[in-house]
Design a protein around this motif. Structure first.
Motif, PDB file in Angstrom:
ATOM      1  N   VAL A   8       6.214 -84.697  -4.337  1.00 15.87           N
ATOM      2  CA  VAL A   8       7.504 -85.370  -4.180  1.00 15.87           C
ATOM      3  C   VAL A   8       8.071 -85.761  -5.538  1.00 15.87           C
ATOM      4  CG1 VAL A   8       6.947 -86.265  -1.892  1.00 15.87           C
ATOM      5  CG2 VAL A   8       6.366 -87.613  -3.912  1.00 15.87           C
ATOM      6  N   ALA A   9       9.379 -85.984  -5.561  1.00 15.72           N
ATOM      7  CA  ALA A   9      10.040 -86.410  -6.793  1.00 15.72           C
ATOM      8  C   ALA A   9      11.203 -87.341  -6.460  1.00 15.72           C
ATOM      9  CB  ALA A   9      10.559 -85.210  -7.571  1.00 15.72           C
ATOM     10  N   ARG A  10      11.394 -88.341  -7.314  1.00 13.17           N
ATOM     11  CA  ARG A  10      12.539 -89.236  -7.156  1.00 13.17           C
ATOM     12  C   ARG A  10      12.989 -89.714  -8.528  1.00 13.17           C
ATOM     13  NH1 ARG A  10      11.380 -94.750  -7.751  1.00 13.17           N
ATOM     14  NH2 ARG A  10       9.193 -95.372  -7.464  1.00 13.17           N
ATOM     15  N   SER A  11      14.236 -90.121  -8.582  1.00  6.26           N
ATOM     16  CA  SER A  11      14.747 -90.682  -9.819  1.00  6.26           C
ATOM     17  C   SER A  11      14.298 -92.138  -9.923  1.00  6.26           C
ATOM     18  CB  SER A  11      16.279 -90.590  -9.862  1.00  6.26           C
ATOM     19  OG  SER A  11      16.830 -91.345  -8.807  1.00  6.26           O
ATOM     20  N   THR A  12      14.348 -92.691 -11.118  1.00  2.00           N
ATOM     21  CA  THR A  12      13.878 -94.051 -11.339  1.00  2.00           C
ATOM     22  C   THR A  12      14.800 -95.103 -10.736  1.00  2.00           C
ATOM     23  OG1 THR A  12      14.968 -94.054 -13.494  1.00  2.00           O
ATOM     24  CG2 THR A  12      12.636 -93.442 -13.445  1.00  2.00           C
ATOM     25  N   ASP A  13      16.037 -94.719 -10.408  1.00  3.28           N
ATOM     26  CA  ASP A  13      16.972 -95.686  -9.828  1.00  3.28           C
ATOM     27  C   ASP A  13      17.013 -95.606  -8.308  1.00  3.28           C
ATOM     28  OD1 ASP A  13      20.073 -93.854 -10.545  1.00  3.28           O
ATOM     29  OD2 ASP A  13      18.214 -93.289  -9.555  1.00  3.28           O
ATOM     30  N   SER A  14      16.032 -94.960  -7.729  1.00 12.09           N
ATOM     31  CA  SER A  14      15.959 -94.848  -6.268  1.00 12.09           C
ATOM     32  C   SER A  14      14.541 -95.151  -5.801  1.00 12.09           C
ATOM     33  CB  SER A  14      16.366 -93.451  -5.820  1.00 12.09           C
ATOM     34  OG  SER A  14      16.157 -93.292  -4.424  1.00 12.09           O
ATOM     35  N   THR A  15      14.417 -95.686  -4.602  1.00  8.17           N
ATOM     36  CA  THR A  15      13.094 -95.903  -4.006  1.00  8.17           C
ATOM     37  C   THR A  15      12.748 -94.777  -3.042  1.00  8.17           C
ATOM     38  OG1 THR A  15      14.060 -97.248  -2.250  1.00  8.17           O
ATOM     39  CG2 THR A  15      13.275 -98.409  -4.206  1.00  8.17           C
ATOM     40  N   ARG A  16      13.693 -93.890  -2.832  1.00  7.50           N
ATOM     41  CA  ARG A  16      13.495 -92.801  -1.863  1.00  7.50           C
ATOM     42  C   ARG A  16      13.164 -91.505  -2.608  1.00  7.50           C
ATOM     43  NH1 ARG A  16      16.531 -88.692   0.580  1.00  7.50           N
ATOM     44  NH2 ARG A  16      18.306 -89.124  -0.801  1.00  7.50           N
ATOM     45  N   TYR A  17      12.114 -90.853  -2.118  1.00  4.76           N
ATOM     46  CA  TYR A  17      11.757 -89.556  -2.691  1.00  4.76           C
ATOM     47  C   TYR A  17      12.701 -88.506  -2.123  1.00  4.76           C
ATOM     48  CZ  TYR A  17       7.586 -91.451  -4.863  1.00  4.76           C
ATOM     49  OH  TYR A  17       6.728 -92.163  -5.667  1.00  4.76           O
ATOM     50  N   LYS A  18      13.553 -87.989  -2.997  1.00  4.69           N
ATOM     51  CA  LYS A  18      14.607 -87.070  -2.557  1.00  4.69           C
ATOM     52  C   LYS A  18      14.083 -85.650  -2.376  1.00  4.69           C
ATOM     53  CE  LYS A  18      19.173 -85.357  -3.936  1.00  4.69           C
ATOM     54  NZ  LYS A  18      20.270 -85.468  -4.938  1.00  4.69           N
ATOM     55  N   TYR A  19      13.150 -85.256  -3.237  1.00  6.33           N
ATOM     56  CA  TYR A  19      12.689 -83.871  -3.217  1.00  6.33           C
ATOM     57  C   TYR A  19      11.251 -83.793  -2.699  1.00  6.33           C
ATOM     58  CZ  TYR A  19      16.722 -83.290  -6.256  1.00  6.33           C
ATOM     59  OH  TYR A  19      17.995 -83.307  -6.769  1.00  6.33           O
ATOM     60  N   TRP A  20      11.014 -82.820  -1.817  1.00  6.24           N
ATOM     61  CA  TRP A  20       9.703 -82.630  -1.205  1.00  6.24           C
ATOM     62  C   TRP A  20       9.321 -81.150  -1.266  1.00  6.24           C
ATOM     63  CZ3 TRP A  20       6.768 -86.409   1.614  1.00  6.24           C
ATOM     64  CH2 TRP A  20       7.345 -87.682   1.634  1.00  6.24           C
ATOM     65  N   GLY A  21       8.042 -80.884  -1.517  1.00  7.37           N
ATOM     66  CA  GLY A  21       7.541 -79.533  -1.416  1.00  7.37           C
ATOM     67  C   GLY A  21       7.232 -79.185   0.029  1.00  7.37           C
ATOM     68  N   GLN A  22       6.766 -77.966   0.227  1.00  3.00           N
ATOM     69  CA  GLN A  22       6.492 -77.492   1.583  1.00  3.00           C
ATOM     70  C   GLN A  22       5.106 -77.914   2.073  1.00  3.00           C
ATOM     71  OE1 GLN A  22       5.997 -75.684  -1.059  1.00  3.00           O
ATOM     72  NE2 GLN A  22       4.017 -74.716  -0.722  1.00  3.00           N
ATOM     73  N   GLY A  23       4.268 -78.365   1.159  1.00  2.00           N
ATOM     74  CA  GLY A  23       2.940 -78.847   1.521  1.00  2.00           C
ATOM     75  C   GLY A  23       1.851 -77.816   1.337  1.00  2.00           C
ATOM     76  N   THR A  24       0.654 -78.313   1.066  1.00  2.00           N
ATOM     77  CA  THR A  24      -0.527 -77.457   0.960  1.00  2.00           C
ATOM     78  C   THR A  24      -1.671 -78.123   1.718  1.00  2.00           C
ATOM     79  OG1 THR A  24      -1.962 -76.246  -0.586  1.00  2.00           O
ATOM     80  CG2 THR A  24      -1.314 -78.467  -1.238  1.00  2.00           C
ATOM     81  N   GLN A  25      -2.406 -77.328   2.473  1.00  2.00           N
ATOM     82  CA  GLN A  25      -3.467 -77.861   3.332  1.00  2.00           C
ATOM     83  C   GLN A  25      -4.741 -78.091   2.533  1.00  2.00           C
ATOM     84  OE1 GLN A  25      -3.473 -78.582   6.843  1.00  2.00           O
ATOM     85  NE2 GLN A  25      -5.460 -79.504   6.307  1.00  2.00           N
ATOM     86  N   VAL A  26      -5.311 -79.272   2.710  1.00  2.00           N
ATOM     87  CA  VAL A  26      -6.628 -79.600   2.167  1.00  2.00           C
ATOM     88  C   VAL A  26      -7.525 -79.956   3.343  1.00  2.00           C
ATOM     89  CG1 VAL A  26      -7.955 -81.244   0.794  1.00  2.00           C
ATOM     90  CG2 VAL A  26      -5.760 -80.384  -0.055  1.00  2.00           C
ATOM     91  N   THR A  27      -8.632 -79.247   3.449  1.00  2.00           N
ATOM     92  CA  THR A  27      -9.586 -79.499   4.528  1.00  2.00           C
ATOM     93  C   THR A  27     -10.955 -79.789   3.923  1.00  2.00           C
ATOM     94  OG1 THR A  27      -8.385 -78.019   6.014  1.00  2.00           O
ATOM     95  CG2 THR A  27     -10.638 -78.617   6.626  1.00  2.00           C
ATOM     96  N   VAL A  28     -11.518 -80.947   4.286  1.00  2.00           N
ATOM     97  CA  VAL A  28     -12.817 -81.354   3.769  1.00  2.00           C
ATOM     98  C   VAL A  28     -13.809 -81.353   4.928  1.00  2.00           C
ATOM     99  CG1 VAL A  28     -14.114 -83.084   2.493  1.00  2.00           C
ATOM    100  CG2 VAL A  28     -11.659 -82.777   2.059  1.00  2.00           C
ATOM    101  N   SER A  29     -14.833 -80.531   4.822  1.00  2.00           N
ATOM    102  CA  SER A  29     -15.819 -80.423   5.895  1.00  2.00           C
ATOM    103  C   SER A  29     -17.062 -81.245   5.562  1.00  2.00           C
ATOM    104  CB  SER A  29     -16.200 -78.963   6.098  1.00  2.00           C
ATOM    105  OG  SER A  29     -16.833 -78.460   4.936  1.00  2.00           O
ATOM    106  N   LEU A  30     -17.812 -81.561   6.601  1.00  2.00           N
ATOM    107  CA  LEU A  30     -19.044 -82.328   6.408  1.00  2.00           C
ATOM    108  C   LEU A  30     -20.127 -81.485   5.764  1.00  2.00           C
ATOM    109  CD1 LEU A  30     -19.103 -84.288   9.772  1.00  2.00           C
ATOM    110  CD2 LEU A  30     -18.884 -85.283   7.472  1.00  2.00           C
TER     111      LEU A  30
END
Length: 119
Positions: free
Chosen positions: A97-119
Motif C-alpha cells: 500500500v501507499a499513501r501521501s503524508t497528508d492523508s490517513t487513507r492508503y490510496k494505492y493498493w497492489g493486487q496481493g500475494t499469497q503467503v502460506t505457512v504450514s506446520l
C-alpha cells in the motif's frame, strides 16, 4: 497509471522466512508512506507495517514486531517486507500500500500475494 506489484509470496514451513517485494510504477513514491496489509481467510484486512519516505520511521503491528522488517529502496521505487520466524497464523494475502503524508487513507493498493505457512 500508478501500479503496485507484489512478489515473493509462497509456501513455507513454520519457522521459515520469506521476503516480499513491491515495485511501484507510474510516479515516484519517495516522499510517500509505503506499507503492507494482510488478510487471512474469513478475517478483516489488517495493518502489518509501514515506513516513511526516507525510511527513518517504521511502524509494526504488535503481532509481527521483532519478526518482520520493512525497508525500502527509493532508487528502485520498491518496498520490502522481510518475514522471519513465520507462524501458521501469518498465512494471508499480503497487500502493498501507499499513501501521501497528508492523508490517513492508503490510496494505492497492489493486487496481493499469497503467503502460506504450514506446520
Amino acid at each position: 497509471q500508478v501500479q503496485l506489484v507484489e512478489s515473493g509470496g509462497g509456501l513455507v514451513q513454520a519457522g521459515g522466512s520469506l521476503r516480499l517485494s513491491c515495485a511501484a510504477s507510474g510516479r515516484s513514491f519517495d516522499k510517500d508512506i509505503l506499507g503492507w496489509f494482510r488478510q487471512a481467510p474469513g478475517m478483516e484486512r489488517e495493518f502489518v507495517a509501514a515506513i516513511s519516505g526516507g525510511g527513518g520511521a517504521r511502524d509494526y503491528a504488535a503481532s509481527v514486531k521483532g519478526r518482520f522488517t520493512i525497508s525500502r529502496d527509493n532508487t528502485k521505487n520498491t518496498v520490502y517486507l522481510q518475514m522471519n520466524s513465520l507462524k501458521p497464523e501469518d498465512t494471508a494475502v499480503y497487500y502493498c500500500v501507499a499513501r501521501s503524508t497528508d492523508s490517513t487513507r492508503y490510496k494505492y493498493w497492489g493486487q496481493g500475494t499469497q503467503v502460506t505457512v504450514s506446520l
